[in-house]
Each structure stands twice: as structure tokens, then as C-alpha cells.
Design a protein around this motif. Sequence first.
Motif, mmCIF file in Angstrom:
data_model
loop_
_atom_site.group_PDB
_atom_site.id
_atom_site.type_symbol
_atom_site.label_atom_id
_atom_site.label_comp_id
_atom_site.label_asym_id
_atom_site.label_seq_id
_atom_site.Cartn_x
_atom_site.Cartn_y
_atom_site.Cartn_z
ATOM 1 N N VAL A 182 0.958 -1.146 0.008
ATOM 2 C CA VAL A 182 -0.003 0.098 0.176
ATOM 3 C C VAL A 182 0.906 1.343 -0.015
ATOM 4 O O VAL A 182 1.691 1.273 0.999
ATOM 5 C CB VAL A 182 -0.968 0.055 1.295
ATOM 6 C CG1 VAL A 182 -1.676 1.435 1.238
ATOM 7 C CG2 VAL A 182 -1.910 -0.913 1.100
ATOM 8 N N SER A 183 0.649 2.037 -0.971
ATOM 9 C CA SER A 183 1.496 3.112 -1.023
ATOM 10 C C SER A 183 0.482 4.389 -1.265
ATOM 11 O O SER A 183 -0.535 4.292 -1.829
ATOM 12 C CB SER A 183 2.514 3.239 -2.209
ATOM 13 O OG SER A 183 1.924 2.939 -3.490
ATOM 14 N N LEU A 184 1.095 5.694 -0.774
ATOM 15 C CA LEU A 184 0.643 6.991 -1.220
ATOM 16 C C LEU A 184 1.203 7.845 -2.050
ATOM 17 O O LEU A 184 2.355 7.951 -1.944
ATOM 18 C CB LEU A 184 0.251 7.716 0.264
ATOM 19 C CG LEU A 184 -0.626 6.797 1.275
ATOM 20 C CD1 LEU A 184 -0.530 7.723 2.597
ATOM 21 C CD2 LEU A 184 -1.888 6.699 0.735
ATOM 22 N N ASP A 196 -4.202 12.781 -1.453
ATOM 23 C CA ASP A 196 -3.402 11.456 -1.873
ATOM 24 C C ASP A 196 -4.062 10.644 -2.672
ATOM 25 O O ASP A 196 -5.329 10.151 -2.431
ATOM 26 C CB ASP A 196 -2.814 10.949 -0.455
ATOM 27 C CG ASP A 196 -2.025 11.938 0.139
ATOM 28 O OD1 ASP A 196 -1.659 12.823 -0.329
ATOM 29 O OD2 ASP A 196 -1.897 11.352 1.319
ATOM 30 N N ASN A 197 -3.359 9.977 -3.653
ATOM 31 C CA ASN A 197 -3.892 8.751 -4.329
ATOM 32 C C ASN A 197 -3.280 7.447 -3.595
ATOM 33 O O ASN A 197 -2.216 7.573 -3.198
ATOM 34 C CB ASN A 197 -3.468 8.585 -6.017
ATOM 35 C CG ASN A 197 -4.544 9.492 -6.790
ATOM 36 O OD1 ASN A 197 -5.347 10.228 -6.276
ATOM 37 N ND2 ASN A 197 -3.872 9.510 -7.969
ATOM 38 N N ARG A 198 -4.142 6.605 -3.313
ATOM 39 C CA ARG A 198 -3.731 5.653 -2.594
ATOM 40 C C ARG A 198 -3.803 4.272 -3.602
ATOM 41 O O ARG A 198 -4.697 4.025 -4.455
ATOM 42 C CB ARG A 198 -4.970 5.147 -1.470
ATOM 43 C CG ARG A 198 -4.446 3.772 -0.710
ATOM 44 C CD ARG A 198 -5.385 3.360 0.301
ATOM 45 N NE ARG A 198 -5.272 2.363 1.160
ATOM 46 C CZ ARG A 198 -5.507 1.110 0.698
ATOM 47 N NH1 ARG A 198 -6.260 0.581 -0.204
ATOM 48 N NH2 ARG A 198 -5.441 -0.178 1.662
ATOM 49 N N CYS A 199 -2.665 3.541 -3.690
ATOM 50 C CA CYS A 199 -2.422 2.389 -4.531
ATOM 51 C C CYS A 199 -2.081 1.254 -3.740
ATOM 52 O O CYS A 199 -1.281 1.114 -3.124
ATOM 53 C CB CYS A 199 -1.169 2.630 -5.526
ATOM 54 S SG CYS A 199 -0.800 1.411 -6.656
ATOM 55 N N GLU A 200 -2.859 0.129 -3.802
ATOM 56 C CA GLU A 200 -2.978 -1.101 -3.334
ATOM 57 C C GLU A 200 -2.437 -2.038 -4.502
ATOM 58 O O GLU A 200 -3.074 -2.369 -5.476
ATOM 59 C CB GLU A 200 -4.270 -1.570 -2.740
ATOM 60 C CG GLU A 200 -4.074 -3.102 -2.130
ATOM 61 C CD GLU A 200 -5.443 -3.356 -1.842
ATOM 62 O OE1 GLU A 200 -5.856 -4.634 -1.631
ATOM 63 O OE2 GLU A 200 -6.235 -2.565 -1.108
ATOM 64 N N CYS A 252 -8.923 7.293 -4.509
ATOM 65 C CA CYS A 252 -8.647 8.612 -3.641
ATOM 66 C C CYS A 252 -9.967 8.983 -2.780
ATOM 67 O O CYS A 252 -11.201 8.684 -3.239
ATOM 68 C CB CYS A 252 -8.691 9.607 -4.858
ATOM 69 S SG CYS A 252 -8.088 11.541 -4.239
#
Length: 290
Positions: A51-53, A61-65, A90
Motif C-alpha cells: 500500500v503506497s500513497l 493523496d492517491n492510494r495504490c494497493e 482517492c
Amino acid sequence: MLSFDRKVAAPVETLWAAWTAPDARAIWAPPAPTVTVEFVEADTRVGGREVSLCKVEGQSDNRCEVGWLVLQPPVRKRLGRSVNYEVVSCEGINLSAALVTAEFAGSGNESRIAVTVQLSSLAENMEAGYAQGFEAGLDNLAGVAGRTMLIERVIAAPREVVWGAWFNPDSLPQWWGPDGYSCRTDRIDLRQGGEWVFDMIGPDGTVFPNHHRYGEVKTGGRIGYELLWGENGPKHADAWVLFADEDGATRITLGMVFSSSAQFQEAKGFGAEELGLQTLGKLAQFIGAA
């Protein structure tokens, strides 16, 4: 479907490490200097999740899983391959879902990565954003791989023993450094968010000030840290160390992304790879596994 292809001036094993190691991904993934990527969670194994922001000042922030489905490293003449799902959201709203497949090939100091993205876009302009982001990211990846150094050794001891000798404020200064070098510690705080300020002292008495600042620490598995020239000095590398079980032994992988190609070439020139292997050799000796 989106397709991307890059040739990289680095061994395929190094390219693979730069693609999969979270500490390296945080460096090359931002598509522009105004963007930063912060890892909240990182478990790089089949079935593991990241999980990154993605952060831009003044924007949400866009959250990427990311979930890893296949991780097949390049070994000998076997092609490398990774497959992962990726969900971008987001403020709790999903923007896209994708299946990302990357294939790796190479020989000597030349390698190649081919990436395909099967994208389901749930918001406007996500396809264009993905295309732009992957083009820029892979350009960055090629640069990062070209200044990444990998040092590996298998130590004939269980992983918990090796970890205990490494991430321990009493034992780490006793073995750290190449043959003939010693450490003089100013302060040491081995934890996520901690630091180690110390001098490396060479066989001729030359003093080399060092400062390690620790990022994410996954007990028994991974340490991420920054290498600075002296206390709060200029950063010369982002580093990580991985601890993996291997038939009752432990494989140590030490990776370093140097801050510039010039610093990478300088490190290679003074034999940093051999000095790093000597350091891991001293670790093996310290725990009686040499």
C-alpha cells in the motif's frame, strides 16, 4: 491494454531488484519531481500486499494497493516474470483497477523489461494518466537500476540468528565494516525511525563519518535505511537489506541505490562490492557461520 518496453544498462538481476524492492520503487515510481511516493505497507512475496500513497502538494493523496500474484525472479537463463493487481483510489473512491505483467530478460550488463497493463478505468483520464505514469516511471527505473549495487551472501545460520546479530545495538558495531575496519559509535537507536551515527575507522586510522537513518523495519525480513556522509550530511545512497530462508541457511541481499551515477561509479571504482562482501563475511564470522 497498454504496453511498455525498456532497455536498461544493468544486469537483469539488478533490474529485478529495482522493480521489486519497495525502497527502490519509492525512488523511481514518482512520475514527476513534484510527486512523492510513501509506502505504508510492503510485503513483496506471492500473496503479499503493498500500500503506497502518491502525494502532490495541495491535492488529495492517491492510494495504490498492489497484490503480488506471481514473482518469478530471473535465474540463469530463465526469464523473470511478475504479475500483480493494482487498485488506485482517492478519498475512499476507487478510480481504477489493473492487472500488471512484467517480463525480464538480459545478458551481462544489458537487460530489458516489457510491461503490459490491462486497465479497467473507473474515472476520466485514468488511461492517459496510466500511460504517462508508466512511461515516466520506466524511464526512472532504467536510471535507478543503472546506479544500483547488489551484494549477496548465504550464511549458514537460521534467519533469526542472522537478524539478531544485525539489528542489535550491541552486536552491529562489533562486525560492521570491511576487513581491518572498526566502528566508533556516537549514538545508536535501531528501530523504525531510528538512526546510527558512527565513524568507520580504516586500517591506517583514517576516519569516515557515517549516519544511517532507518525507514521501514520488518522484523526478521527487511530493513530500509538512508546512508549519509556524516551526521545529517549529504545522502549518498538509499539502502535495504533482505533476510530470506534458504534450506536452513539465510540469504542476505544488500541493495544500494546511489544518489547519482557518478557516486555509483566512484563506489565501484574503490571496490565497494568486494568491501561489502567482506562485511557480510565478518557477520558470518561473528555468529560462527564462516
